[in-house]
Write a protein that holds these residues in place. Structure first.
Motif, short mmCIF file in Angstrom:
data_model
loop_
_atom_site.label_atom_id
_atom_site.label_comp_id
_atom_site.label_asym_id
_atom_site.label_seq_id
_atom_site.Cartn_x
_atom_site.Cartn_y
_atom_site.Cartn_z
N ASN A 5 0.81 -1.59 0.19
CA ASN A 5 0.30 -0.08 0.14
C ASN A 5 1.21 1.39 -0.05
O ASN A 5 0.42 2.14 0.28
N HIS A 6 2.23 0.75 -0.78
CA HIS A 6 3.12 2.38 -0.52
C HIS A 6 3.18 2.30 -2.37
O HIS A 6 3.22 1.35 -2.73
N TYR A 7 2.78 3.16 -2.78
CA TYR A 7 3.28 3.81 -4.00
C TYR A 7 4.04 4.84 -4.97
O TYR A 7 3.97 5.56 -4.28
N VAL A 8 4.62 4.36 -5.85
CA VAL A 8 5.52 5.55 -6.36
C VAL A 8 4.50 5.61 -7.87
O VAL A 8 3.89 4.80 -8.16
N TYR A 9 4.64 7.13 -8.24
CA TYR A 9 3.40 7.23 -9.34
C TYR A 9 4.47 8.29 -10.45
O TYR A 9 4.75 9.00 -9.94
N ILE A 10 3.46 8.37 -11.37
CA ILE A 10 4.47 9.10 -12.43
C ILE A 10 2.92 9.67 -13.05
O ILE A 10 2.17 9.35 -13.63
N LEU A 11 3.17 11.06 -13.05
CA LEU A 11 1.93 11.86 -13.37
C LEU A 11 2.63 12.90 -14.56
O LEU A 11 4.09 13.63 -14.90
N GLU A 12 2.00 12.98 -15.95
CA GLU A 12 1.84 13.95 -16.83
C GLU A 12 1.64 14.78 -17.23
O GLU A 12 0.55 15.16 -16.73
N CYS A 13 2.71 15.70 -17.22
CA CYS A 13 1.39 17.37 -16.89
C CYS A 13 1.43 17.99 -18.12
O CYS A 13 2.31 17.32 -18.98
N GLY A 14 0.30 19.06 -18.89
CA GLY A 14 -0.40 19.73 -19.28
C GLY A 14 1.18 19.56 -20.48
O GLY A 14 1.04 19.95 -21.34
N ASP A 15 2.26 20.71 -19.97
CA ASP A 15 3.82 21.49 -20.75
C ASP A 15 3.82 20.29 -21.22
O ASP A 15 5.07 19.78 -21.45
N GLY A 16 3.80 18.15 -20.93
CA GLY A 16 5.02 17.16 -21.59
C GLY A 16 5.50 17.01 -20.56
O GLY A 16 6.15 16.15 -20.56
N THR A 17 5.92 17.42 -19.63
CA THR A 17 7.18 17.78 -18.23
C THR A 17 6.17 16.27 -17.49
O THR A 17 4.85 15.35 -17.42
N TYR A 18 7.20 15.42 -17.05
CA TYR A 18 6.92 14.73 -15.27
C TYR A 18 7.25 14.20 -14.37
O TYR A 18 8.03 15.31 -13.80
N TYR A 19 6.30 14.09 -14.03
CA TYR A 19 6.56 14.33 -12.14
C TYR A 19 5.87 12.96 -11.15
O TYR A 19 5.08 12.46 -11.83
N THR A 20 7.16 12.90 -11.00
CA THR A 20 7.30 11.23 -9.85
C THR A 20 7.07 11.21 -8.49
O THR A 20 7.60 12.82 -7.92
N GLU A 54 3.37 2.49 -9.60
CA GLU A 54 3.53 0.82 -8.38
C GLU A 54 3.50 0.26 -7.28
O GLU A 54 4.41 1.71 -6.41
N ALA A 55 2.94 -0.69 -6.45
CA ALA A 55 3.07 -0.87 -5.37
C ALA A 55 4.22 -1.71 -5.16
O ALA A 55 4.63 -2.12 -5.57
N PHE A 56 4.47 -0.82 -3.75
CA PHE A 56 5.31 -1.62 -2.52
C PHE A 56 5.20 -1.62 -1.57
O PHE A 56 4.02 -1.48 -0.82
N ALA A 57 5.86 -2.98 -0.50
CA ALA A 57 5.25 -3.53 0.43
C ALA A 57 5.16 -2.82 1.54
O ALA A 57 5.09 -2.90 2.10
N THR A 58 6.17 -1.66 1.61
CA THR A 58 6.94 -1.43 2.71
C THR A 58 7.23 0.33 2.27
O THR A 58 7.57 1.04 0.60
N LYS A 59 6.74 1.28 2.93
CA LYS A 59 7.44 2.58 2.64
C LYS A 59 8.78 2.81 2.63
O LYS A 59 9.22 3.43 1.11
N GLN A 60 9.25 2.03 3.11
CA GLN A 60 11.99 2.28 2.62
C GLN A 60 11.07 2.04 1.25
O GLN A 60 12.33 2.69 0.71
N GLU A 61 11.22 0.84 0.02
CA GLU A 61 11.21 0.99 -0.93
C GLU A 61 10.45 1.42 -1.98
O GLU A 61 11.26 1.70 -3.20
N ALA A 62 9.53 2.12 -1.63
CA ALA A 62 8.66 2.95 -2.20
C ALA A 62 9.36 3.79 -2.69
O ALA A 62 9.76 5.01 -3.50
#
Length: 89
Positions: A5-20, A54-62
């Motif tokens: 229940n810990h996730y890393v995510y990437i958003l694509e912004c309207g200007d074409g950049t990525y936010y992680t 992407e999901a991770f088991a621990t906060k540390q891994e994420a």
């Protein structure tokens, strides 16, 4: 086994950049970004689109994965996203 229940995510912004980013609730976090209460980087860069999570088991891994991904180049992130689209049915 611990629930992932810990996730890393990437958003694509309207200007074409990525936010992680990191979160424990992807849907809620995206709502925050879209309302302007998320990261300073994403404010004024809408529309925002979730392109990866992407999901991770621990906060540390994420948090480690987020740290590493934030150092990636744009080309690295695009390669990851390209691989995802090639692997989908």
């Amino acid at each position: 086994m611990k629930e992932a229940n810990h996730y890393v995510y990437i958003l694509e912004c309207g200007d074409g950049t990525y936010y992680t980013g990191y979160t424990t609730d992807v849907a809620q976090r995206i709502k925050m970004h879209k309302s302007g209460k998320g990261a300073k980087y994403t404010r004024g860069r809408g529309p925002l689109r979730l392109v990866y999570q992407e999901a991770f088991a621990t906060k540390q891994e994420a948090m480690r994965a987020e740290y590493d991904m934030k150092k990636w180049t744009r080309q690295d992130k695009e390669a990851l996203l390209q691989n995802l689209t090639e692997d989908s049915p």
